[in-house]
Motif scaffolding. Structure first.
Motif, mmCIF file in Angstrom:
data_model
loop_
_atom_site.group_PDB
_atom_site.id
_atom_site.type_symbol
_atom_site.label_atom_id
_atom_site.label_comp_id
_atom_site.label_asym_id
_atom_site.label_seq_id
_atom_site.Cartn_x
_atom_site.Cartn_y
_atom_site.Cartn_z
ATOM 1 N N ILE A 30 0.845 -1.209 0.000
ATOM 2 C CA ILE A 30 0.000 0.000 0.000
ATOM 3 C C ILE A 30 0.874 1.251 0.000
ATOM 4 C CG2 ILE A 30 -1.689 1.327 1.306
ATOM 5 C CD1 ILE A 30 -2.949 -1.146 0.246
ATOM 6 N N ARG A 31 0.519 2.156 -0.909
ATOM 7 C CA ARG A 31 1.268 3.393 -1.041
ATOM 8 C C ARG A 31 0.286 4.529 -1.126
ATOM 9 N NH1 ARG A 31 5.930 5.863 -3.637
ATOM 10 N NH2 ARG A 31 4.937 7.579 -4.751
ATOM 11 N N LYS A 32 0.565 5.605 -0.402
ATOM 12 C CA LYS A 32 -0.292 6.789 -0.485
ATOM 13 C C LYS A 32 0.569 8.030 -0.300
ATOM 14 C CE LYS A 32 -3.968 9.374 -0.528
ATOM 15 N NZ LYS A 32 -4.844 9.470 -1.685
ATOM 16 N N ALA A 33 0.525 8.917 -1.296
ATOM 17 C CA ALA A 33 1.299 10.149 -1.211
ATOM 18 C C ALA A 33 0.340 11.324 -1.133
ATOM 19 C CB ALA A 33 2.209 10.286 -2.428
ATOM 20 N N PRO A 69 -5.910 4.351 -1.776
ATOM 21 C CA PRO A 69 -4.454 4.263 -1.931
ATOM 22 C C PRO A 69 -4.046 4.550 -3.378
ATOM 23 C CG PRO A 69 -5.400 2.074 -1.840
ATOM 24 C CD PRO A 69 -6.543 3.035 -1.661
ATOM 25 N N ASP A 70 -2.788 4.996 -3.554
ATOM 26 C CA ASP A 70 -2.266 5.212 -4.911
ATOM 27 C C ASP A 70 -1.880 3.886 -5.541
ATOM 28 O OD1 ASP A 70 -2.548 7.868 -4.304
ATOM 29 O OD2 ASP A 70 -0.452 8.117 -3.699
ATOM 30 N N ALA A 71 -1.419 2.951 -4.699
ATOM 31 C CA ALA A 71 -1.009 1.643 -5.226
ATOM 32 C C ALA A 71 -1.166 0.605 -4.143
ATOM 33 C CB ALA A 71 0.455 1.709 -5.691
ATOM 34 N N GLY A 72 -1.157 -0.664 -4.537
ATOM 35 C CA GLY A 72 -1.262 -1.745 -3.573
ATOM 36 C C GLY A 72 -2.619 -2.423 -3.622
ATOM 37 N N THR A 73 -2.699 -3.630 -3.002
ATOM 38 C CA THR A 73 -3.953 -4.373 -3.035
ATOM 39 C C THR A 73 -4.425 -4.674 -1.621
ATOM 40 O OG1 THR A 73 -2.766 -6.466 -3.099
ATOM 41 C CG2 THR A 73 -3.435 -5.524 -5.222
#
Lengths: 308, 514
Positions: free
Chosen positions: B11-14, B57-61
């Motif tokens: 998980i990525r969040k900016a 989230p920007d990316a990830g599952t």
């Protein structure tokens, strides 16, 4: 005594009805946290749509529908500008009022001086309309008047007895919290704004086809602003809105009555009386800051976007 | 190993100014109490919001019971069986408890039936609650109960708890832990976000530790020490509080049989409160919120005036009828419980917020704001208290709870006070910030300033204060030296069982022959 009070009460009620319609609509809008100052403009557009419908041979039901549709269209334009594009609600509302006044005056020129070929007439309810004082005022209304009472009860019920009404009030308090609970803020606000538009349009219809029964420029004569003030004065509660509208209607009726029996007062003073009375009551109420603070929708007029 | 009920991968969040989460994993088993541990700004809250569908989230599952899901809204999360107790409560203040709960529940809209269900659940789990009260009249502790009961009514499969114990009495914490263990025993997974290392060690089966947006490890907390957990969390040795011997000076604050009517229809009136706070000492007022703390604080700070001017004395002067400004001129500073809205104006910048209470200290000349002294003062607060923010122009509402509290405490302390009144100094604040704030308070007292702390966190009071009293039912207990009392005694006092306390008064009344 009763002979003079009865017609006074009857005309007070009649004058109050369109105010209740418009103010109820605005109340729902503001409870959802949106401030639509375009009430007067939407009423004028509704009045024009209704009058044009009957003038061109349409019936009374199509007139109501046309008025509501005009109000909804105008309010959705306001909604798009303020809710989707996040423009300032005060500026957008004022523009809507100016636009409505201009369009109705321009398009309405062809109707100036026309009498409405069809209009709402009083429908006394058998027996009930014979009750002293209350009968002639509350039970011999026209169809729109009865509809107003039903809408008043319906709005109060909706706001305080249904989940959707609770959701609407909550969104008006805190759209951020509402979203975190999974409520659809924009959807509800659009719905509220459209309801306010429909109600304002029908209020306009009342002026054009039930009260004056003829077209004149600016026939709502600033009552949209009175309705807006009533919402605050009534601390955003439906029954108090009705009370305030009756007060305004009563003072207006009293002025007309004094004039009719030949009391020597300037007509301008009499005409300004209801406004003065409303301002006086407003000031008295607003003096209790607690009251306003406790009941005002906390997010009123503040833009909010659904995306995080 | 069974399939995790919840598994997050990468998980990525900016956010515009900060990378909140940088490729984070988390796996939670059914029936497991899983601690999520980290400092403020470590990304815990963001991660919880992602699980709950409030942030994307920007990316990830995200996998829910072995199946990849995308949760677009809290409503969808609730449908899956995920419930959350928020750190910043998601409650509407203008409506009642039962209405707040009804908004989050599906099913028929029957408030009376729901109210009795609320009463039942709150009874069963030891979370006393009146469903018909308006939320704006509730204390922080009571509001949290509303949140917890609301979640429990949804019979969730996964319950996220963000800092749940910060406002509970030791007895209530035990009760809550019992509740959580029961829930876990029934197969509910619990994600427990906290900074309280001892609680995590006692309660949680596993702990995932975060630091600056990254996962730094997963451990069995029972096998760790508090020091080792803290070291993993902050990445260095954990500062220890420096105690000092206290030598009280003159009386800085004196309450003389202070009685105050209740604050609103559901408040608690103060009855005959007597209290003295001396220069150089820290006095703590413990107690469950809603017992008159709001009334006490308002009467001391001048938010509410008292008819009897001599009932509140500041630095020897009768101050009961003085407003907040006059009391501040007498050397009072105040850190209120509500950081946003009372401690600061949320949409205003830090330097503007500094001006609001500290303007006397050379920031205003001839009625005009002096920008440079205000900026210097604000920067001193930010640097002196390690406030992590976007500079002095950052809006108050953009700071995390701990950083905002550090800023407020700093702003008040730098005004050279005689008396500092602090409500809930470290509520919802992480370990490092808590240690910093407590140390600063202790150091302030060492310089001869009188400090009054009103807190629901008993551990905090016992750790920080020199003398302690308890407020219950609007009455304040006798003040005891902190070394001469114990958590058990204070806990009993919190229930009103102290000389002159409400429980004792009731017993005395019973003894009166009929």
């Amino acid at each position: 005594m009763l002979e003079s009070v009865t017609p006074l009460a009857a005309s007070a009620v009649a004058l109050a009805m369109p105010l209740i319609l418009a103010a109820l609509g605005e109340l729902v809008v503001e409870r959802a946290g949106v401030l639509n100052l375009g009430l007067e403009g939407m009423m004028l557009l509704g009045a024009l749509a209704a009058f044009a419908t009957v003038a061109h041979g349409g019936g009374l039901v199509p007139a109501i529908l046309a008025a509501a549709a005009a109000g909804i269209l105008a309010s959705l334009a306001f909604g798009f500008i303020t809710l989707t594009l996040q423009a300032n609600q005060v500026a957008a509302g004022l523009s809507l009022t100016i636009l409505g006044a201009g369009v109705s005056a321009f398009v309405g020129r062809q109707y100036v001086g026309f009498r409405a070929p069809a209009s709402f007439e009083d429908l006394p309810i058998p027996l009930l309309s014979k009750v002293p004082l209350l009968g002639p005022s509350l039970f011999s209304l026209n169809a729109l008047g009865y509809a107003t009472l039903a809408l008043l009860a319906g709005t109060a019920w909706f706001l305080y007895r249904t989940r959707a009404g609770l959701a609407l009030r909550s969104i008006g308090e805190s759209p951020v919290v509402a979203r975190s609970l999974g409520l659809h803020v924009s959807r509800v606000r659009y719905g509220a704004v459209a309801f306010g538009g429909a109600m304002a349009g029908i209020a306009g219809c009342y002026y054009a086809v039930a009260q004056f029964k003829m077209w004149q420029e600016g026939l709502t004569s600033g009552n949209g602003w009175i309705a807006l003030a009533l919402v605050v004065f009534a601390t955003w509660r439906p029954l108090r809105v009705a009370f305030g509208a009756l007060l305004f209607g009563g003072v207006s009726a009293l002025g007309l009555y004094l004039q009719a029996i030949g009391v020597q007062v300037s007509t301008f003073a009499l005409a300004s009386l209801p406004y003065l009375a409303t301002v006086a009551v407003l000031v008295a109420i607003s003096a209790d800051q607690q009251m306003i603070r406790r009941h005002a929708p906390a997010s009123l007029g503040k833009p909010f976007h659904d995306d995080s | 190993m069974t399939t995790p009920i919840l598994a997050l991968r990468g998980i990525r969040k900016a956010y515009p100014s900060v990378l909140a989460l940088d490729g984070v994993d988390l796996a939670v088993q059914p029936g497991e109490i899983h601690a999520v541990l980290g400092e403020n700004g470590a990304g815990k809250s963001t991660l919880m919001k992602i699980i709950y569908g409030a942030v994307r989230p920007d990316a990830g599952t995200m996998e829910w019971r072995g199946r990849v899901v995308r949760v677009h809204s809290p409503g969808e999360a609730r449908e899956l069986g995920i419930a959350m107790v928020f750190q910043h409560f998601a409650l509407f203040e203008s409506i009642t408890v039962v209405e707040n709960i009804a908004l989050a529940l599906a099913g028929p809209f029957d408030l009376k039936a729901l109210a009795s269900r609320i009463a039942e659940v709150s009874q069963r789990y030891g979370l006393p609650l009146n469903p018909w009260r308006h939320v704006h009249e509730l204390s922080v502790g009571e509001r949290q109960r509303v949140e917890i009961v609301r979640c429990l009514l949804q019979s969730p499969k996964l319950l996220i708890m963000d800092e749940p114990t910060s406002v509970l009495t030791p007895q209530a914490v035990e009760q809550l832990f019992g509740t959580l263990r029961t829930l876990a025993g029934e197969g509910t997974a619990i994600v427990y976000v906290s900074h309280k290392l001892d609680e995590i060690r006692r309660l949680c089966h596993r702990a995932t530790i975060f630091r600056a947006g990254r996962r730094v490890g997963e451990v069995d907390p029972a096998k760790e020490t508090e020091e080792s957990l803290a070291a993993m969390m902050i990445g260095r040795e954990f500062p220890r509080m420096q105690r000092r011997s206290h030598t009280p000076g003159e009386v800085a604050l004196e309450l003389v049989s202070l009685s105050v009517p209740a604050d609103g229809p559901f408040g608690t009136p103060l009855r005959e409160v007597n209290l003295r706070v001396h220069a150089g000492e820290i006095v703590g007022i413990a107690g469950v919120s809603g017992n008159g703390q709001a009334e006490l604080l308002e009467a001391i700070t001048g938010e509410r005036l008292v008819a009897d001017s001599g009932a509140v004395r500041l630095a020897g002067q009768p101050a009961g009828r003085l407003g907040t400004t006059r009391r501040r001129e007498l050397g009072l500073v105040h850190v209120p419980e509500e950081r946003l809205g009372r401690g600061t104006v949320p949409p205003m910048s830090l330097s503007e917020n500094a001006l609001l209470t500290a303007y006397r200290h050379g920031m205003v000349r001839h009625g005009l704001v002096m920008r440079e002294p205000a900026a210097a003062f604000t920067n001193a607060c930010i640097e002196g208290f390690d406030v992590r923010c976007g500079g002095l122009g950052a809006k108050a509402q953009s700071l995390s709870g701990g950083n905002l509290q550090k800023f407020i405490v700093g702003r008040e302390m730098r005004q050279k006070p005689r008396l500092m009144v602090v409500a809930q100094p470290t509520w919802g604040v992480d370990v490092a910030a808590t240690a910093l704030i407590r140390q600063q308070i202790v150091d302030l007292a060492a310089q001869g300033v009188a400090v009054l702390i009103v807190s629901e966190d008993l551990g905090e009071i016992l750790e920080t204060c020199d003398r302690v009293a308890v407020i219950a039912g609007g009455r304040v207990s006798p003040v005891k030296n902190v070394f001469e009392t114990s958590a058990e005694e204070i806990g009993r006092w919190m229930a009103g069982m102290f000389p002159g306390g409400p429980a004792m008064a009731a017993k005395d009344a019973e003894r009166v022959p009929a």
